[in-house]
Structure formats: C-alpha cells, structure tokens
Design an enzyme around this catalytic site. Structure first.
Site, PDB file in Angstrom:
ATOM      1  N   LEU A  66     111.881  46.089 -32.288  1.00  0.00           N
ATOM      2  CA  LEU A  66     113.080  46.393 -31.500  1.00  0.00           C
ATOM      3  C   LEU A  66     114.321  45.794 -32.155  1.00  0.00           C
ATOM      4  O   LEU A  66     114.203  44.939 -33.041  1.00  0.00           O
ATOM      5  CB  LEU A  66     112.890  45.839 -30.081  1.00  0.00           C
ATOM      6  CG  LEU A  66     111.693  46.417 -29.312  1.00  0.00           C
ATOM      7  CD1 LEU A  66     111.559  45.754 -27.945  1.00  0.00           C
ATOM      8  CD2 LEU A  66     111.819  47.927 -29.152  1.00  0.00           C
ATOM      9  N   PRO A  67     115.517  46.218 -31.719  1.00  0.00           N
ATOM     10  CA  PRO A  67     116.730  45.765 -32.426  1.00  0.00           C
ATOM     11  C   PRO A  67     116.989  44.252 -32.393  1.00  0.00           C
ATOM     12  O   PRO A  67     117.228  43.658 -33.432  1.00  0.00           O
ATOM     13  CB  PRO A  67     117.851  46.534 -31.705  1.00  0.00           C
ATOM     14  CG  PRO A  67     117.186  47.738 -31.106  1.00  0.00           C
ATOM     15  CD  PRO A  67     115.799  47.287 -30.749  1.00  0.00           C
ATOM     16  N   THR A 101     113.675  41.385 -35.799  1.00  0.00           N
ATOM     17  CA  THR A 101     114.395  40.180 -36.237  1.00  0.00           C
ATOM     18  C   THR A 101     115.184  39.659 -35.039  1.00  0.00           C
ATOM     19  O   THR A 101     116.104  40.331 -34.556  1.00  0.00           O
ATOM     20  CB  THR A 101     115.385  40.493 -37.378  1.00  0.00           C
ATOM     21  OG1 THR A 101     114.667  41.104 -38.443  1.00  0.00           O
ATOM     22  CG2 THR A 101     116.049  39.223 -37.880  1.00  0.00           C
ATOM     23  N   LYS A 176     113.360  34.647 -42.036  1.00  0.00           N
ATOM     24  CA  LYS A 176     114.035  35.956 -42.087  1.00  0.00           C
ATOM     25  C   LYS A 176     115.566  35.805 -42.044  1.00  0.00           C
ATOM     26  O   LYS A 176     116.299  36.484 -42.757  1.00  0.00           O
ATOM     27  CB  LYS A 176     113.535  36.813 -40.911  1.00  0.00           C
ATOM     28  CG  LYS A 176     114.233  38.132 -40.736  1.00  0.00           C
ATOM     29  CD  LYS A 176     113.985  39.084 -41.885  1.00  0.00           C
ATOM     30  CE  LYS A 176     114.764  40.380 -41.697  1.00  0.00           C
ATOM     31  NZ  LYS A 176     114.763  41.202 -42.896  1.00  0.00           N
ATOM     32  N   LYS A 251     124.246  41.154 -36.541  1.00  0.00           N
ATOM     33  CA  LYS A 251     123.404  40.357 -35.634  1.00  0.00           C
ATOM     34  C   LYS A 251     122.697  39.245 -36.412  1.00  0.00           C
ATOM     35  O   LYS A 251     122.682  38.079 -36.009  1.00  0.00           O
ATOM     36  CB  LYS A 251     122.365  41.281 -34.982  1.00  0.00           C
ATOM     37  CG  LYS A 251     121.260  40.550 -34.241  1.00  0.00           C
ATOM     38  CD  LYS A 251     119.967  41.356 -34.159  1.00  0.00           C
ATOM     39  CE  LYS A 251     119.400  41.769 -35.474  1.00  0.00           C
ATOM     40  NZ  LYS A 251     118.017  42.172 -35.523  1.00  0.00           N
TER      41      LYS A 251
HETATM   42  P1  NAD Z   1     116.619  51.081 -35.097  1.00  0.00           P
HETATM   43  O1  NAD Z   1     117.854  50.905 -34.314  1.00  0.00           O
HETATM   44  O2  NAD Z   1     116.503  52.196 -36.085  1.00  0.00           O
HETATM   45  O3  NAD Z   1     115.337  51.226 -34.091  1.00  0.00           O
HETATM   46  C1  NAD Z   1     115.159  50.487 -32.931  1.00  0.00           C
HETATM   47  C2  NAD Z   1     114.402  51.383 -31.949  1.00  0.00           C
HETATM   48  O4  NAD Z   1     114.048  50.616 -30.784  1.00  0.00           O
HETATM   49  C3  NAD Z   1     115.222  52.580 -31.464  1.00  0.00           C
HETATM   50  O5  NAD Z   1     114.520  53.790 -31.738  1.00  0.00           O
HETATM   51  C4  NAD Z   1     115.355  52.329 -29.945  1.00  0.00           C
HETATM   52  O6  NAD Z   1     115.362  53.529 -29.186  1.00  0.00           O
HETATM   53  C5  NAD Z   1     114.128  51.499 -29.667  1.00  0.00           C
HETATM   54  N1  NAD Z   1     114.174  50.687 -28.456  1.00  0.00           N
HETATM   55  C6  NAD Z   1     115.150  49.849 -28.021  1.00  0.00           C
HETATM   56  N2  NAD Z   1     114.773  49.243 -26.866  1.00  0.00           N
HETATM   57  C7  NAD Z   1     113.538  49.710 -26.573  1.00  0.00           C
HETATM   58  C8  NAD Z   1     112.611  49.465 -25.509  1.00  0.00           C
HETATM   59  N3  NAD Z   1     112.883  48.603 -24.523  1.00  0.00           N
HETATM   60  N4  NAD Z   1     111.433  50.126 -25.534  1.00  0.00           N
HETATM   61  C9  NAD Z   1     111.138  51.001 -26.518  1.00  0.00           C
HETATM   62  N5  NAD Z   1     111.970  51.281 -27.545  1.00  0.00           N
HETATM   63  C10 NAD Z   1     113.150  50.642 -27.575  1.00  0.00           C
HETATM   64  O7  NAD Z   1     116.349  49.678 -35.808  1.00  0.00           O
HETATM   65  P2  NAD Z   1     115.481  49.387 -37.123  1.00  0.00           P
HETATM   66  O8  NAD Z   1     116.334  49.584 -38.327  1.00  0.00           O
HETATM   67  O9  NAD Z   1     114.162  50.074 -36.998  1.00  0.00           O
HETATM   68  O10 NAD Z   1     115.291  47.798 -36.965  1.00  0.00           O
HETATM   69  C11 NAD Z   1     114.374  47.233 -36.045  1.00  0.00           C
HETATM   70  C12 NAD Z   1     114.314  45.729 -36.304  1.00  0.00           C
HETATM   71  O11 NAD Z   1     113.913  45.498 -37.671  1.00  0.00           O
HETATM   72  C13 NAD Z   1     115.663  45.016 -36.125  1.00  0.00           C
HETATM   73  O12 NAD Z   1     115.444  43.750 -35.544  1.00  0.00           O
HETATM   74  C14 NAD Z   1     116.182  44.877 -37.557  1.00  0.00           C
HETATM   75  O13 NAD Z   1     117.060  43.768 -37.689  1.00  0.00           O
HETATM   76  C15 NAD Z   1     114.874  44.690 -38.320  1.00  0.00           C
HETATM   77  N6  NAD Z   1     114.881  45.118 -39.733  1.00  0.00           N
HETATM   78  C16 NAD Z   1     115.430  46.312 -40.103  1.00  0.00           C
HETATM   79  C17 NAD Z   1     115.387  46.682 -41.452  1.00  0.00           C
HETATM   80  C18 NAD Z   1     115.977  47.997 -41.929  1.00  0.00           C
HETATM   81  O14 NAD Z   1     116.097  48.184 -43.169  1.00  0.00           O
HETATM   82  N7  NAD Z   1     116.330  48.927 -41.045  1.00  0.00           N
HETATM   83  C19 NAD Z   1     114.777  45.849 -42.403  1.00  0.00           C
HETATM   84  C20 NAD Z   1     114.199  44.660 -41.974  1.00  0.00           C
HETATM   85  C21 NAD Z   1     114.246  44.302 -40.634  1.00  0.00           C
END
Ligand code: NAD
Length: 301
Positions: A66-67, A101, A176, A251
């Site tokens: 999740l975000p 994260t 991280k 964030k």
């Molecule tokens: P994103 O915004 O693409 O996806 C997050 C998903 O969570 C969305 O589809 C949203 O609808 C869903 N969501 C939110 N609340 C929810 C709930 N209560 N129940 C079900 N679904 C829910 O984000 P992302 O890029 O996939 O990143 C996710 C995590 O990974 C974050 O913490 C980010 O910091 C970390 N991260 C991202 C990357 C990257 O390159 N994108 C790399 C490393 C770490």
C-alpha cells in the site's frame, strides 16, 4: 495445511508482485480498491475480489503493498466502529508480510498489535522499481524475528532475488528510508549533471555513457535515466508515467526527516532533496514518476 495468500494493493508494484506469486505456483487471491488495478492483475490469470473480507477468506498468509503508513494502519488496525481492521478477522497463526514503505514506528505498532492476537508480522519493503517487480528481482529489506523471516522466504523468493534481514520489526523500514534518501540525492545529482551537459552542447546519451563508466556512475544512470529518449522502457521515455511517483518519494523523504530528527542525525542533502521534491509536487507533478524532477532544472523552450 496448504498455504493460501491474500494479496492486498495491486498498484505499480503490488500488481506484478501478485502475478509473480501466482506464476510461481502459489494459491493467491488479490484485492485492490481500484477496479482498473484489479482488472490488470485478473488479465494475468490471478483471481481478484473487491473487498478485504473476501480476500482473506481461507488465507493463512497476507501480503500488503500500500502507499503509506496511514493506509497500512487503517487496513490492519481499523479506524473506528465501521472499520474494525483486518487483524481482528484473521485466523491465529496467519503470517503477515507488509511490503509497503512506511514509518518504522508504524511498522512496529502494527506488528505488536498482530503479535498480541497470535499473528506474526514482518516489514519487508522493497527496492528495484517496477522493472524489478515485474522481473521478480526485487531486493527485500526485512524486519522481524528470525522464525517469521525464515518462514516468509518462499514468498519473498518468488518476488525478489535479494533478501536481507535487517533486524527486529521496523528495521526493514529504517534500511528502506536510508536507501531512498540516497536514491533521491542520486536522482537529483544525475539530473543536474545531465542538464548541465546538454546545456553546454553534449548529447545526453553520450554523457550518460561517459558518467556510467566514470566516478559519477550510479543506479539512476544505469537503470533509470531521467532524460527522455536516453533509455528505453523507463518512465522518462513515456512522459514520466508509471514508475515511482513523486509524491511517494516525497513521503519517503519525510520519513527520512522524521528518522533524522528522532536520532539527531544531520541530513543536509536529504533535507534539500525533500524540499526540491515538495516544490515539484506543489507545482502539479506529484503524480509523475520521481525522475521528472529534472523538469525543474530544464529550460522551458
Ligand atoms: P501505487 O499508488 O501504484 O499503488 C498503491 C495501490 O494501493 C493502489 O492501486 C491503491 O488503489 C491501493 N490501495 C490503497 N489503499 C488500499 C486499501 N485500503 N485496500 C486495497 N488497496 C488499496 O503505489 P506503488 O508504486 O505500487 O507503491 C506501493 C508501495 O511501494 C509504496 O509504499 C511505495 O513507496 C513503495 N515502493 C514503490 C516503488 C516504485 O517504483 N513504484 C519502489 C519501491 C517501493
């Protein structure tokens, strides 16, 4: 007992991670609040549902992606009478792997609530970007007790190729936060150097090739060049869509500042990076990939 995984959060990272678990032969049901995110994963053959209560049916492993902290706390701990939180509905012995994260303190808070209910929980944030999530080559930075970490290995191995046990609950998140602060600094530095070179008549690709083989080489030049057209299949070459959002990086830099304040650690470049990303986000670029930070340096014409 056969293991069944409930995967929650199918965004840029969680979607491909759930697909890789499915491809590795695990029994997985996946869930996201967004229909578009569910459809993408369903198209790869993963069963999807629309609610958290449906996704945990029959599950003894829960993986979330999740975000931010507030989403993870609300999912597991709830936020009022109408949302009692998922922990209360999980069967004893369920293993929880949170890959989001989030703040180390949040990770510790949710893990101790889980443990009080006879559940086990580790924090396992990742590095490697969406390309690593798709290829199944993520790096996991894990916090939790050794038994839980060992039991989670098969799932983590299906999604990644490097698994580091950083310490107790929350330690994965500390690792991280340090890594992403350095990534932001590298990205801004690479953007600054590339823009300087281009403004002085160099070809961006030639300059990137030189720096990659020189002392300025770093991951952002190797895998994630911020200048459009230099590398294929990176966000810069598709209008900064997909990838790792500017607001997610902002964030993470906020988490670095919190950790710095809590420990009295100076982070002058981390603080500057946070301010640059905050200005970029305030300018309307929060939804673009974090490599778009180069736009604040570029000439408009
Ligand atoms: P994103 O915004 O693409 O996806 C997050 C998903 O969570 C969305 O589809 C949203 O609808 C869903 N969501 C939110 N609340 C929810 C709930 N209560 N129940 C079900 N679904 C829910 O984000 P992302 O890029 O996939 O990143 C996710 C995590 O990974 C974050 O913490 C980010 O910091 C970390 N991260 C991202 C990357 C990257 O390159 N994108 C790399 C490393 C770490």
């Amino acid at each position: 007992m056969t293991n069944h995984i409930a995967f929650i959060g199918l965004g840029n990272m969680g979607g491909p991670m759930a697909v890789n678990l499915h491809k590795a032969g695990f029994s997985v049901t996946a869930m996201d609040l967004s229909q578009a995110a569910r459809d993408k994963v369903a198209a790869e053959g993963v069963p999807v549902v629309a609610t958290t209560l449906d996704v945990i049916r029959g599950a003894n492993v829960v993986i979330s992606m999740l975000p931010a902290s507030r989403h993870v706390e609300s999912l597991y701990l709830g936020d009022g009478v109408t949302n009692p939180g998922l922990l209360a509905s999980l069967v004893g012995g369920t293993r929880i792997i949170d890959c989001s994260t989030i703040a180390p303190a949040s990770a510790r808070k949710v893990a101790s609530a889980a443990q009080a209910l006879g559940l086990s929980m580790i924090d396992a944030p990742v590095s490697g970007g969406t390309a690593g999530a798709t290829a199944g080559t993520l790096t996991f930075m894990v916090g939790g007790d050794a038994e839980c970490v060992a039991a989670s290995q098969p799932y983590l191995q299906a999604m990644g190729s490097n698994i580091f046990h950083a310490g107790a609950n929350g330690a994965g998140q500390v690792a991280k936060v340090c890594n992403n602060m350095l990534l932001a600094i590298h990205m801004i530095g690479s953007a600054e150097a590339l823009n300087l070179g281009v403004n002085n008549g160099l070809d961006a690709k030639v300059l990137a090739d030189i720096m990659k083989q020189s002392s300025g080489g770093n991951w952002t030049l190797e895998k994630y060049n911020p200048m459009p057209g230099v590398m294929e299949a990176v966000p810069a070459s598709r209008g900064y869509s997909g990838g790792f959002g500017t607001d997610l990086m902002l964030k993470d830099l906020g988490l670095a500042e919190e950790a710095a304040l809590a420990s009295g650690s100076p982070i002058p470049l981390g603080g500057l990076a946070r301010n640059l990303y905050a200005a970029h986000s305030a300018g309307g670029s929060g939804g673009l990939d974090f490599s778009s930070i180069i736009k604040i340096l570029q000439r408009s014409s």
